[in-house]
Structure formats: C-alpha cells, structure tokens
Scaffold this motif. Structure first.
Motif, mmCIF file in Angstrom:
data_model
loop_
_atom_site.group_PDB
_atom_site.id
_atom_site.type_symbol
_atom_site.label_atom_id
_atom_site.label_comp_id
_atom_site.label_asym_id
_atom_site.label_seq_id
_atom_site.Cartn_x
_atom_site.Cartn_y
_atom_site.Cartn_z
ATOM 1 N N ILE A 91 -11.379 10.954 -7.995
ATOM 2 C CA ILE A 91 -11.179 11.490 -8.747
ATOM 3 C C ILE A 91 -11.799 11.987 -9.652
ATOM 4 C CG2 ILE A 91 -9.292 12.084 -10.042
ATOM 5 C CD1 ILE A 91 -7.652 10.654 -7.642
ATOM 6 N N GLY A 100 -6.163 14.233 -15.280
ATOM 7 C CA GLY A 100 -6.544 12.597 -15.275
ATOM 8 C C GLY A 100 -5.722 11.884 -14.516
ATOM 9 N N VAL A 101 -5.938 10.635 -14.063
ATOM 10 C CA VAL A 101 -5.490 9.738 -13.484
ATOM 11 C C VAL A 101 -4.256 9.098 -14.379
ATOM 12 C CG1 VAL A 101 -6.521 7.618 -11.583
ATOM 13 C CG2 VAL A 101 -7.819 9.623 -11.914
ATOM 14 N N CYS A 145 -1.175 2.030 -10.856
ATOM 15 C CA CYS A 145 -1.754 1.413 -9.415
ATOM 16 C C CYS A 145 -3.374 1.810 -9.561
ATOM 17 C CB CYS A 145 -2.120 2.284 -7.862
ATOM 18 S SG CYS A 145 -0.041 1.921 -8.382
ATOM 19 N N ILE A 146 -3.961 2.865 -9.066
ATOM 20 C CA ILE A 146 -5.384 3.692 -9.271
ATOM 21 C C ILE A 146 -5.794 3.028 -10.953
ATOM 22 C CG2 ILE A 146 -6.583 6.006 -9.039
ATOM 23 C CD1 ILE A 146 -4.993 6.327 -6.652
ATOM 24 N N ASP A 173 -6.229 -1.217 -10.752
ATOM 25 C CA ASP A 173 -6.989 -1.600 -10.303
ATOM 26 C C ASP A 173 -8.121 -1.830 -10.523
ATOM 27 O OD1 ASP A 173 -4.491 -1.746 -9.836
ATOM 28 O OD2 ASP A 173 -4.107 -1.420 -7.940
ATOM 29 N N LEU A 231 -12.031 15.158 -3.414
ATOM 30 C CA LEU A 231 -10.248 15.519 -3.614
ATOM 31 C C LEU A 231 -10.317 16.258 -4.892
ATOM 32 C CD1 LEU A 231 -9.726 11.844 -3.530
ATOM 33 C CD2 LEU A 231 -8.708 13.528 -1.860
ATOM 34 N N GLU A 240 -9.269 -0.251 -1.550
ATOM 35 C CA GLU A 240 -8.701 1.229 -1.446
ATOM 36 C C GLU A 240 -8.116 2.080 -2.883
ATOM 37 O OE1 GLU A 240 -5.955 -0.772 2.185
ATOM 38 O OE2 GLU A 240 -5.596 -0.428 0.167
ATOM 39 N N ASN A 241 -8.192 1.604 -3.891
ATOM 40 C CA ASN A 241 -6.956 2.240 -4.844
ATOM 41 C C ASN A 241 -9.133 2.867 -5.699
ATOM 42 O OD1 ASN A 241 -4.948 2.234 -4.952
ATOM 43 N ND2 ASN A 241 -3.836 1.170 -5.735
ATOM 44 N N ARG A 286 -10.161 5.524 -4.611
ATOM 45 C CA ARG A 286 -9.822 6.750 -4.623
ATOM 46 C C ARG A 286 -9.662 7.290 -6.043
ATOM 47 N NH1 ARG A 286 -5.688 10.046 -2.062
ATOM 48 N NH2 ARG A 286 -4.033 11.547 -3.061
ATOM 49 N N TYR A 334 3.119 10.922 -13.818
ATOM 50 C CA TYR A 334 2.221 11.096 -13.891
ATOM 51 C C TYR A 334 1.177 11.232 -12.355
ATOM 52 C CZ TYR A 334 2.255 7.482 -9.801
ATOM 53 O OH TYR A 334 2.453 7.148 -8.386
ATOM 54 N N ARG A 339 0.623 -1.328 -0.482
ATOM 55 C CA ARG A 339 -0.287 0.195 0.006
ATOM 56 C C ARG A 339 1.146 1.030 -0.287
ATOM 57 N NH1 ARG A 339 -3.366 -1.764 4.884
ATOM 58 N NH2 ARG A 339 -5.317 -1.205 4.134
ATOM 59 N N VAL A 340 1.734 1.253 -0.959
ATOM 60 C CA VAL A 340 3.927 1.522 -0.467
ATOM 61 C C VAL A 340 2.986 2.974 -1.445
ATOM 62 C CG1 VAL A 340 4.805 1.094 1.004
ATOM 63 C CG2 VAL A 340 4.874 0.623 -1.394
ATOM 64 N N LEU A 341 3.360 4.743 -1.191
ATOM 65 C CA LEU A 341 2.827 5.662 -1.665
ATOM 66 C C LEU A 341 4.552 5.153 -2.364
ATOM 67 C CD1 LEU A 341 0.428 7.433 -2.633
ATOM 68 C CD2 LEU A 341 2.101 9.562 -1.797
ATOM 69 N N PRO A 342 4.639 5.709 -4.071
ATOM 70 C CA PRO A 342 5.804 6.093 -4.639
ATOM 71 C C PRO A 342 5.863 7.622 -4.514
ATOM 72 C CG PRO A 342 4.168 4.769 -6.279
ATOM 73 C CD PRO A 342 3.677 4.912 -4.880
HETATM 74 N N1 SAJ Z 1 -4.622 12.819 -8.690
HETATM 75 C C1 SAJ Z 1 -6.275 13.748 -8.540
HETATM 76 N N2 SAJ Z 1 -5.970 13.926 -7.750
HETATM 77 C C2 SAJ Z 1 -6.098 13.983 -6.382
HETATM 78 C C3 SAJ Z 1 -5.384 12.569 -6.171
HETATM 79 C C4 SAJ Z 1 -4.900 12.033 -7.142
HETATM 80 O O1 SAJ Z 1 -6.254 13.662 -10.143
HETATM 81 O O2 SAJ Z 1 -6.788 14.070 -5.604
HETATM 82 C C5 SAJ Z 1 -4.309 11.974 -9.441
HETATM 83 C C6 SAJ Z 1 -2.669 11.817 -9.383
HETATM 84 O O3 SAJ Z 1 -2.271 12.823 -10.241
HETATM 85 C C7 SAJ Z 1 -2.105 10.371 -10.214
HETATM 86 C C8 SAJ Z 1 -3.311 9.276 -9.595
HETATM 87 O O4 SAJ Z 1 -4.224 10.757 -9.204
HETATM 88 O O5 SAJ Z 1 -2.303 10.934 -11.712
HETATM 89 C C9 SAJ Z 1 -2.869 8.315 -8.821
HETATM 90 O O6 SAJ Z 1 -2.245 9.018 -7.932
HETATM 91 P P1 SAJ Z 1 -2.102 8.945 -5.910
HETATM 92 O O7 SAJ Z 1 -1.389 9.200 -5.358
HETATM 93 O O8 SAJ Z 1 -3.794 8.616 -5.722
HETATM 94 O O9 SAJ Z 1 -1.527 7.421 -5.996
HETATM 95 P P2 SAJ Z 1 -0.574 6.570 -6.254
HETATM 96 O O10 SAJ Z 1 -1.290 5.258 -7.603
HETATM 97 O O11 SAJ Z 1 0.545 6.700 -6.721
HETATM 98 O O12 SAJ Z 1 -0.947 5.279 -5.257
HETATM 99 C C10 SAJ Z 1 -1.711 4.875 -4.538
HETATM 100 C C11 SAJ Z 1 -1.916 4.968 -3.469
HETATM 101 N N3 SAJ Z 1 -2.982 4.486 -3.362
HETATM 102 C C12 SAJ Z 1 -4.064 4.907 -2.763
HETATM 103 O O13 SAJ Z 1 -3.714 6.462 -1.893
HETATM 104 C C13 SAJ Z 1 -5.265 4.262 -2.515
HETATM 105 C C14 SAJ Z 1 -1.106 4.070 -2.532
HETATM 106 O O14 SAJ Z 1 -1.031 4.103 -1.435
HETATM 107 C C15 SAJ Z 1 -0.400 2.819 -3.621
HETATM 108 O O15 SAJ Z 1 0.373 1.778 -2.655
HETATM 109 C C16 SAJ Z 1 -0.097 3.061 -4.846
HETATM 110 O O16 SAJ Z 1 -1.929 3.416 -5.112
HETATM 111 C C17 SAJ Z 1 -0.216 1.607 -5.060
HETATM 112 O O17 SAJ Z 1 0.619 0.397 -4.992
HETATM 113 O O18 SAJ Z 1 -1.616 0.415 -5.216
#
Ligand code: SAJ
Length: 434
Positions: free
Chosen positions: A226, A264-265, A269-270, A273, A259, A218-219, A222, A325, A163-166
C-alpha cells in the motif's frame, strides 16, 4: 487429541466469533474477559462489537447451553489466548535517530498468568494474539512453567495466527487456511485437532516462531505494497498523470498487482503489526520502517490536496464523508480519515464529519454530523475519505440540491467524476495529476 471443553481468553473481534463457532460445533466453551461490562452484556445476549452475523451466532451459542462467559477461567482441555496487543502509549524505541513504536504485551502476559492455576497435564494452550517473533517460546512458555508443568513435555503449546478480514470474520474463520505452529510436533498436532473441529480450510503445521512470522509477514507485505501505491499517487501528481489509470494498466502485467492508494492505512492490524518487526530488529528493517512512515504521512498528503483545491483552509467549512478505517465497516480505530479531519482542523478548517456506520461516535474534538445532509448543507467543499458503498452511489444532482459546495475532493477514487463535473462540481482526486 479429543476436546470437550475450551477456555477462550479475550472476547473481542477474534475471541468472541471463535468462542461462538466452537460452541455451535458442540464444544463446551467458557469465554473469559477481564472487562465485567462485556461479560455482563454477553450474559444478556448483547454484543459490544459490530460484525455481520455475530449477534445471531452469539445468541445461538448462548442458547445452546454450550457457551458461557465469566471474568475468570476454569479448568479446560484447551486454553486459547485472543487478547489485544496494542502499542505502548508513552514509550518508544530508538535506532539510529529513528523512533519506533513498541508492542504492549501486558494483556498477553496477564492472560498467560491467569491460566497458570488451571493448567493440567495434557492440556493445549494456543496463543492467537498477533505478537513479536519468539513470544510463544520466550514469553509464554516461561510464564506457564510457573504451574510446575513444562511446555512441550507436560502440556502442548502452540501459536496460531488469526487471519480473518473484519466484515467477513465468521466466513473466513471457517474457510481460510490456518497455520498452527507448535513448540513440538505433538503440540502442532494437538492444535490441528482443535481447529479441525470447525476449520474447513487447510490446516498447516509448522513451528511456533514460523507461525508468528507468517502473521507479521502477511500484514507487513500488505503495508509495504500500500505504501508503494501511495508513493505512486504522489509521483502521479508530480508528473501530471492519473495514478488510477496507470495502476490499472500496470496491473495488466501478469506478475504485477499494485494495490490502491488512499488517505492512509488504518485498523488494528496492518498499521500496527509491521512495528513488531521493527521493534525486534530495527537494524534489519529499513524498508518496513519507511513503508510505515509513508503510510502514516498519507493523511498529511491528503490535506495538501485539499489545500490545492481550496487555498487557505482558515474558516473553510468542510464536510468529511467517512471516518471508518476502511469501506463498509463501523470500526474507527487507527483510522486515517480521522487523522485527516484532525489535520484539516489544525489548518483552521471547520469540519463536519459524517460516518453512516457509526453516526453516534463520540470522538474527542470531532464534530459529528447527524446526517449526510447536515454534514454538507453549509460546506464549502466535500472530502470523500472512505469508499463506503453508499458514498460511491451518491447522486451528484441530488447532492448539488442539498449543498452550496461545488468542490469535491475524492481520496479513494470512488466517484463517477464525469457525472460530478457535468453537475457543476470541481473534482480533485488523489493521484490525478492536477
Ligand atoms: N488499504 C489501502 N489500499 C488497499 C488496501 C487497503 O489503502 O489497496 C487500507 C484500508 O483502507 C485500511 C487498511 O489499508 O485502512 C487495512 O485494510 P485491509 O482491508 O487491507 O486489512 P485489515 O486491517 O482490515 O485486515 C488485515 C487482513 N490482512 C491481510 O489482508 C494480509 C486480514 O486478513 C487480517 O486478519 C487482519 O489484517 C488482522 O487481523 O491482522
């Protein structure tokens, strides 16, 4: 259970930090990767991925003598599978006329298969790769049974999601709460004992399928949140209000936490998944499906915003700031910024992209600038696509001297707009109602 030696399959963003962390806690670790180039690089103390602090811990782990790397596994007390689960490239599922992406489980399957000859009574096997629900029970257990040993009876089998954040992997690996889902309570306990070696957060035991669901939930949570923020940005444009102001006001409500909208996303991960739910239960997941569609369509919406600012994009010169990203990482995988650049080009624009975290990136069809100055000097407009700290700190007066562009399009609400306007820029913002 007592662990002296752990074999970790997959030395990527999760396997490598996990392997080095175990090694630094006195465990003998064999890291296995099928890619000989990665194994060779690691053998020389070099790493193939960027993550703050990772190079140092890998070097220290190798120097300690506890960490070694190979393309083949060996007998061990525990086997940990941390290989990627991307999409299938050319195959899609279909339900009611809607197509969806399918997980490519080949790396997980072959990791389980290569363990089989080395599996011994009393071992623990843990799957960490994000996987569709029931993978541990329906896919992994039967493969491992080819050893003649039965999961839950002769050896322990569990699923434990990372569940770690890059960008913060090394800290979160240790501090985050960890869910461990065993095939049996004894398997959960064995998993608990393994991660207890370095995890300081709470370790919570459950069953394997629940643990798989937890990760996907979780993902997906999120992603859906978003998506609603992105839809709000479109509504704000329609109704002529500023979505960022509206969100900050709505978030004063004690039970609301909207959020941020954006281009875009992305990431591995997100944006991936939620499809694992859609794939395994398309009839039950219309919301998850449509949230994915909304987020995937957001780069198109950004291009519409650029068109509003510039009119026709034919032959327009555009500087795209950021290709990662998300902010302050060098990971360009599944990046919406990338998609925006491609779509702008399809509209006839000439785009120069500047990514300070990966200036040498070689992306087919994308013209990379050698510096910020190079990207902006001949531009008609600047598009801000990633909230890197150094972009947020850009000084409009200094920029104005280096470019003829007087239009800036901010898709992440990263700029001090008054300052940019006062310097003579026309500022267009995603979700700002004009
Ligand atoms: N993003 C938005 N708006 C926001 C937050 C994020 O547009 O308010 C976008 C970001 O710019 C990015 C994408 O979403 O493009 C994903 O970024 P993120 O920081 O939300 O997440 P990841 O993909 O870097 O990491 C996630 C995390 N999961 C959650 O927060 C539930 C991390 O804890 C997980 O370990 C990781 O996925 C994973 O490996 O699954």
């Amino acid at each position: 259970m007592n662990f002296k030696k752990v074999c970790i399959l997959g030395l990527g963003y999760i396997g490598l930090p996990t392997a080095s962390t175990f090694a630094m806690h006195g465990i003998k670790v064999l890291g296995v990767d099928t890619n000989p180039r990665i194994v060779e690089m690691l053998g020389k103390g070099e790493i193939h991925i960027h993550e703050p602090g990772l190079r140092d811990i890998v070097k220290a782990a190798l120097a300690s003598g506890n960490f070694s790397v190979s393309t083949k596994p060996e007998e061990a007390d525990a086997f940990l599978i941390a290989v990627p689960t991307p999409f299938q490239e050319n195959k899609f599922g279909e339900y009611n006329g809607q197509t969806y992406k399918l997980a490519d489980m080949r790396a997980v399957i072959s990791a389980a298969e290569v363990i089989v000859p080395y599996l011994r009574k009393g071992n623990l096997v843990v799957l960490e790769s994000t996987s569709p629900p029931r993978t541990t029970v329906d896919l992994i257990a039967p493969i491992l049974a080819r050893s003649g040993l039965q999961a839950g009876r002769d050896f322990h089998l569990a699923y434990s999601p990372e569940r770690v954040l890059p960008g913060q992997i090394l800290r979160e690996l240790i501090e985050n709460a960890r869910v461990i889902g065993g095939l049996t309570p004894e398997s959960s306990q064995a998993g608990h004992d393994l991660y207890k070696i370095f995890v300081k957060g709470e370790i919570i035991k459950t069953d394997a399928t629940t643990a798989e669901m937890v990760k996907l939930m979780e993902n997906t949570y999120r992603d859906v949140n978003i998506a609603i923020a992105n839809e709000f940005s479109r509504l704000a444009d329609k109704f002529g209000i500023d979505v960022w102001e509206a969100i900050s006001l709505a978030n004063r409500h004690p039970r609301v936490k909207i959020l941020s909208p954006g281009p875009g996303v992305g990431g591995h991960c997100i944006s991936v998944d939620p499809w694992f739910f859609v794939e395994t239960a398309p009839e039950l997941t219309p919301l998850i499906y449509h949230a994915r569609k909304v987020n995937d369509a957001q780069p198109h919406y950004v291009v519409e915003l650029v068109k509003r600012a510039l009119g026709s994009l034919k032959s327009k010169k555009i500087a795209a700031l950021g290709l990662a990203y998300k902010p302050d990482v060098d990971d360009l995988r599944e990046s919406p910024a990338n998609e925006v650049v491609r779509l702008l080009q399809e509209e006839g624009a000439q785009v120069k992209a500047w990514e300070p975290f990966k200036p040498d990136a070689n992306l087919p069809g994308i013209d990379m600038a050698s510096s910020l100055e190079d990207a902006i000097k001949d531009a008609d407009a600047i598009v801000l696509l990633v909230k890197h700290t150094e972009f947020v700190r850009l000084d409009p007066q200094a920029i104005a001297l280096k470019t003829k562009a007087r239009i800036i399009i901010d898709t992440i609400n990263g700029l001090n707009h008054e300052a940019w306007k006062n310097t003579g820029f026309s500022v267009y913002r995603l979700g700002a109602g004009k």
